[in-house]
Design an enzyme around this catalytic site. Structure first.
Site, PDB file in Angstrom:
ATOM      1  CG  ASN A   1     -10.814  -2.845   1.089  1.00 40.06           C
ATOM      2  OD1 ASN A   1     -11.480  -3.065   2.094  1.00 40.06           O
ATOM      3  ND2 ASN A   1     -10.230  -1.680   0.885  1.00 40.06           N
ATOM      4  CG  LEU A   2     -13.435  -7.125  -2.609  1.00 34.92           C
ATOM      5  CD1 LEU A   2     -14.747  -7.749  -3.039  1.00 34.92           C
ATOM      6  CD2 LEU A   2     -12.835  -7.907  -1.448  1.00 34.92           C
TER       7      LEU A   2
ATOM      8  CB  CYS B   1      -3.377   3.279  -2.230  1.00 39.36           C
ATOM      9  SG  CYS B   1      -4.494   2.371  -1.193  1.00 39.36           S
TER      10      CYS B   1
ATOM     11  CB  CYS C   1      15.871   2.923  13.823  1.00 39.34           C
ATOM     12  SG  CYS C   1      15.714   4.728  13.863  1.00 39.34           S
TER      13      CYS C   1
ATOM     14  CG  ASP D   1      -3.694   2.658   5.334  1.00 41.98           C
ATOM     15  OD1 ASP D   1      -3.328   3.049   6.464  1.00 41.98           O
ATOM     16  OD2 ASP D   1      -4.879   2.573   4.993  1.00 41.98           O
TER      17      ASP D   1
END
Ligand SMILES: [Zn+2]
Length: 249
Positions: free
Chosen positions: A69-70, A188, A172, A129
């Site tokens: 994640n970083l 991802c 919408c 996500d």
């Protein structure tokens, strides 16, 4: 509540903007924003909303911080690996701005809990996500008449829009994407994503949330902003209200 001397100083660069002013700042302090996903989009969104003095942030994410994640999730540090994202985010926000109250909700939003989790919010910012969650969030925000700012990223592509589909002439999210909940996701994790692009999209989402709350500038509802980082290009397209969509009465 009038603004304190500290608040007049902290928010001076917003208050001096005639499009925001003291009234806009008070609206931000009085607002509750529900943020879906404290990841690559959520990180800068949460930081800018907290810095702007949004009075209550309801952060909804059941994930823990992992090393991968970083590369893009700028709320988190190496020492946070293994901790709940919403807990770390609440600590960061508390350190940044004592005007902001965080509701840290370590749950995955789904069809059974979405109405409870979003009720009472003045605005929903979706940076999740996956497509299934996006549809649930969009349907619930529409049913509750809560403006939805939705940001999404692919590898080098970003999308951003504000939706108020309960209004007679405003589309919408389903008017754009259709209604198939089984549409495959481009993950991802599998495909990769440019980290700085998630930061751009999260910052844009925060900007649109602040626009929706303070009312500055033009109304973006029903337009879709597309960013192509490979081509160094952006464009905006107007999404028509689909007469066959459930939002069209
Ligand atoms: Zn629709």
């Amino acid at each position: 509540m009038p603004l304190t001397d500290n608040q007049l100083d902290r928010y001076a660069r917003h208050i001096i903007l005639k499009e925001i002013g003291g009234g806009g700042q008070i609206a931000l302090l009085d607002a509750t924003v529900a943020v879906i996903g404290a990841g690559g989009i959520g990180s800068p969104a949460i930081q800018y909303l907290a810095a702007a003095g949004v009075g209550r942030l309801r952060l909804i994410d059941d994930d823990i911080v992992s090393l991968s994640n970083l590369q893009r999730q700028t709320l988190f540090a190496t020492a946070d690996i293994g901790r709940l994202k919403v807990e770390v985010a609440a600590e960061r926000v508390a350190a940044m701005n004592p005007d902001v109250t965080v509701e840290a909700i370590a749950k995955r939003i789904d069809a059974t809990n979405a109405a409870d989790l979003l009720t009472g919010a003045n605005l929903v910012l979706d940076g999740c996500d996956n497509f299934g969650t996006r549809l649930i969030v969009a349907d619930t925000a529409r049913a509750l008449h809560i403006p939805l700012v939705s940001a999404a990223v692919g590898q080098f592509d970003g999308q951003l829009a504000t939706w108020r589909g309960w209004e007679p002439t405003s589309p919408c999210y389903r008017c754009l994407v259709g209604g198939d909940p089984d549409r495959p996701d481009i993950s991802c994790a599998d495909q990769g994503v440019l980290g700085a692009l998630t930061g751009v999209m999260g910052s844009l989402a925060a900007m649109e949330a602040i626009r929706a709350i303070t009312g500055f500038g033009d109304d973006p509802a029903g337009q879709l902003l597309l960013i192509d980082a490979l081509a160094f290009r952006t464009r905006t397209i107007r999404v028509p209200k689909d007469p066959g969509c459930g939002c069209a009465g």
